[in-house]
Design an enzyme around this catalytic site. Structure first.
Site, short mmCIF file in Angstrom:
data_model
loop_
_atom_site.label_atom_id
_atom_site.label_comp_id
_atom_site.label_asym_id
_atom_site.label_seq_id
_atom_site.Cartn_x
_atom_site.Cartn_y
_atom_site.Cartn_z
N TYR A 113 0.83 -1.20 0.00
CA TYR A 113 0.00 0.00 0.00
C TYR A 113 0.86 1.26 0.00
O TYR A 113 2.08 1.19 0.15
CB TYR A 113 -0.97 0.00 1.19
CG TYR A 113 -0.34 0.28 2.54
CD1 TYR A 113 0.49 -0.66 3.16
CD2 TYR A 113 -0.56 1.50 3.19
CE1 TYR A 113 1.06 -0.40 4.39
CE2 TYR A 113 0.00 1.77 4.42
CZ TYR A 113 0.80 0.83 5.02
OH TYR A 113 1.38 1.08 6.24
N ARG A 138 8.19 4.11 -4.86
CA ARG A 138 8.24 3.20 -3.71
C ARG A 138 7.21 2.08 -3.86
O ARG A 138 7.48 0.93 -3.52
CB ARG A 138 8.01 3.97 -2.40
CG ARG A 138 8.20 3.09 -1.17
CD ARG A 138 8.14 3.85 0.12
NE ARG A 138 6.84 4.45 0.34
CZ ARG A 138 6.55 5.25 1.36
NH1 ARG A 138 7.49 5.57 2.24
NH2 ARG A 138 5.34 5.75 1.50
N ARG A 192 -7.09 -21.75 -1.39
CA ARG A 192 -6.38 -21.02 -0.33
C ARG A 192 -5.01 -21.68 -0.11
O ARG A 192 -4.85 -22.55 0.73
CB ARG A 192 -7.21 -21.06 0.96
CG ARG A 192 -6.65 -20.19 2.09
CD ARG A 192 -7.43 -20.35 3.36
NE ARG A 192 -7.60 -21.75 3.72
CZ ARG A 192 -6.64 -22.51 4.24
NH1 ARG A 192 -5.44 -21.99 4.48
NH2 ARG A 192 -6.87 -23.77 4.51
N HIS A 199 -0.56 -20.91 -0.15
CA HIS A 199 0.42 -19.81 -0.07
C HIS A 199 1.08 -19.55 -1.41
O HIS A 199 1.34 -18.41 -1.78
CB HIS A 199 1.48 -20.13 0.99
CG HIS A 199 0.95 -20.01 2.39
ND1 HIS A 199 1.71 -20.24 3.50
CD2 HIS A 199 -0.28 -19.70 2.85
CE1 HIS A 199 0.99 -20.06 4.59
NE2 HIS A 199 -0.23 -19.74 4.22
N LYS A 202 6.36 -1.82 1.85
CA LYS A 202 5.20 -1.24 2.54
C LYS A 202 4.04 -2.25 2.41
O LYS A 202 3.15 -2.13 1.57
CB LYS A 202 4.86 0.14 1.93
CG LYS A 202 4.04 1.01 2.87
CD LYS A 202 4.10 2.47 2.50
CE LYS A 202 3.05 3.33 3.20
NZ LYS A 202 3.18 3.43 4.65
N GLU A 262 13.26 2.81 13.58
CA GLU A 262 12.28 3.82 13.19
C GLU A 262 11.12 3.75 14.16
O GLU A 262 11.17 3.02 15.15
CB GLU A 262 11.81 3.57 11.75
CG GLU A 262 11.16 2.22 11.52
CD GLU A 262 10.66 2.00 10.10
OE1 GLU A 262 10.47 2.96 9.34
OE2 GLU A 262 10.43 0.82 9.77
N LEU A 278 11.29 1.47 6.69
CA LEU A 278 10.61 1.90 5.48
C LEU A 278 11.25 3.23 5.08
O LEU A 278 11.39 4.13 5.92
CB LEU A 278 9.11 2.11 5.74
CG LEU A 278 8.36 2.55 4.50
CD1 LEU A 278 8.17 1.38 3.53
CD2 LEU A 278 7.02 3.15 4.85
N1 PLP Z 1 8.05 3.94 8.69
C1 PLP Z 1 6.92 3.24 8.85
C2 PLP Z 1 6.97 1.91 9.54
C3 PLP Z 1 5.69 3.75 8.39
O1 PLP Z 1 4.57 3.04 8.53
C4 PLP Z 1 5.68 5.03 7.78
C5 PLP Z 1 4.45 5.62 7.28
O2 PLP Z 1 3.38 5.11 7.45
C6 PLP Z 1 6.89 5.73 7.65
C7 PLP Z 1 8.06 5.15 8.10
C8 PLP Z 1 6.93 7.09 7.01
O3 PLP Z 1 6.76 7.00 5.62
P1 PLP Z 1 6.23 8.24 4.78
O4 PLP Z 1 7.04 9.42 5.17
O5 PLP Z 1 6.45 7.85 3.37
O6 PLP Z 1 4.78 8.41 5.13
#
Ligand code: PLP
Length: 259
Positions: A12, A31, A80, A82, A126, A158, A182
């Site tokens: 997403y 991304r 169903r 994997h 993501k 993070e 991310l």
């Molecule tokens: N890290 C994680 C785990 C996130 O879920 C998000 C955003 O939802 C971010 C970083 C920040 O990403 P962005 O600046 O692209 O929204």
């Protein structure tokens, strides 16, 4: 039988829209492509098609700022299992009003807690499978804090839904991109703004001790923008005061939004 429902087999994006203009669309689409490539889903649309779909949707939306939630799952299968073969991806898009916090709201400062990062080794994707993030979000709710900051072996990675920055002696530190975070689109904009504000940038490991001894700690995401954290695990950062660097970087970020 959609694999998004059965297995969380999808990816997403969340993309902000300011004054009707999609902010950093190309970066979000790049991304998205990375996430899709990582799990071998073919992108159902070209960049031009994405642009036209989003433009059409936004034409029906009110004038106010919006956040676009866009999800692509691998699609519906007959059994169903994997293992997968080529399916028709399912696309879901939702618009929500986006009301970023004002500078004076942000200046009150926000609180966080630190927890071990028990997520998997592909945090760069993501992915819609967000069980760990949901568990952290609930912890944040129970502790009445804004965010859970995560560490692997005492190094800050993070936030559960954000990137983390530590400022010390005019240098901004943040975890390098890679499989443990991310790569936030806002993270790049914060780095760009910090450069503009004459901060040195160091993408390197940050220890928990360094967080507690920081001059400033911020988190960033597309919907939160850049937010100052003034208390972590009930300990004040910089005596609970908002830093001047945050104020400068916030102002430059707003300028980028409105450019
Ligand atoms: N890290 C994680 C785990 C996130 O879920 C998000 C955003 O939802 C971010 C970083 C920040 O990403 P962005 O600046 O692209 O929204």
């Amino acid at each position: 039988m959609d694999r998004g429902f059965l297995f969380g087999d999808g990816v997403y994006e969340v993309i902000p829209v300011y004054a009707g203009k999609v902010f950093r669309l190309n970066e979000h689409l790049a991304r998205l492509q990375n996430s899709l490539d990582s799990i071998q889903i073919s992108n159902p649309y070209s960049t031009e098609k994405w642009q036209s779909i989003l433009t059409q949707l936004l034409e029906q939306a009110p004038e106010s700022d919006q956040s676009i939630y866009l999800q692509i799952t691998r699609g519906a299968d007959t059994a169903r299992k994997h293992r997968f073969s080529e399916l028709t991806p399912t696309v879901f898009i939702e618009l929500n009003p986006l009301v970023p916090k004002t500078k004076s709201e942000l200046e009150t400062g926000y609180h966080a807690i630190i927890q071990p990062d028990f997520r998997w080794e592909r945090c760069d994707i993501k992915a819609t499978s967000l069980l760990a993030n949901i568990m952290y979000a609930q912890q944040a709710k129970q502790h009445q804090v804004e965010e859970v900051i995560l560490h692997r072996d005492q190094s800050i990675t993070e936030g559960a839904t954000s990137n983390v920055f530590v400022i010390r002696n005019n240098t901004l530190f943040t975890h390098p991109t890679g499989k443990h975070i991310l790569s936030g689109i806002t993270r790049d904009l914060v780095i760009e703004s910090a450069c503009h504000c004459a901060l040195n940038i160091q993408e390197s490991i940050i220890t928990i001790d360094e967080v507690f001894n920081a001059d400033e700690v911020w988190i960033s995401s597309s919907t939160r923008e850049v937010m100052p954290i003034t208390m972590i695990d009930s300990k004040q950062i910089n005596n609970g005061k908002i830093g001047r660097h945050w104020s400068n970087v916030y102002d430059h970020y707003q300028a980028l939004k409105n450019a």
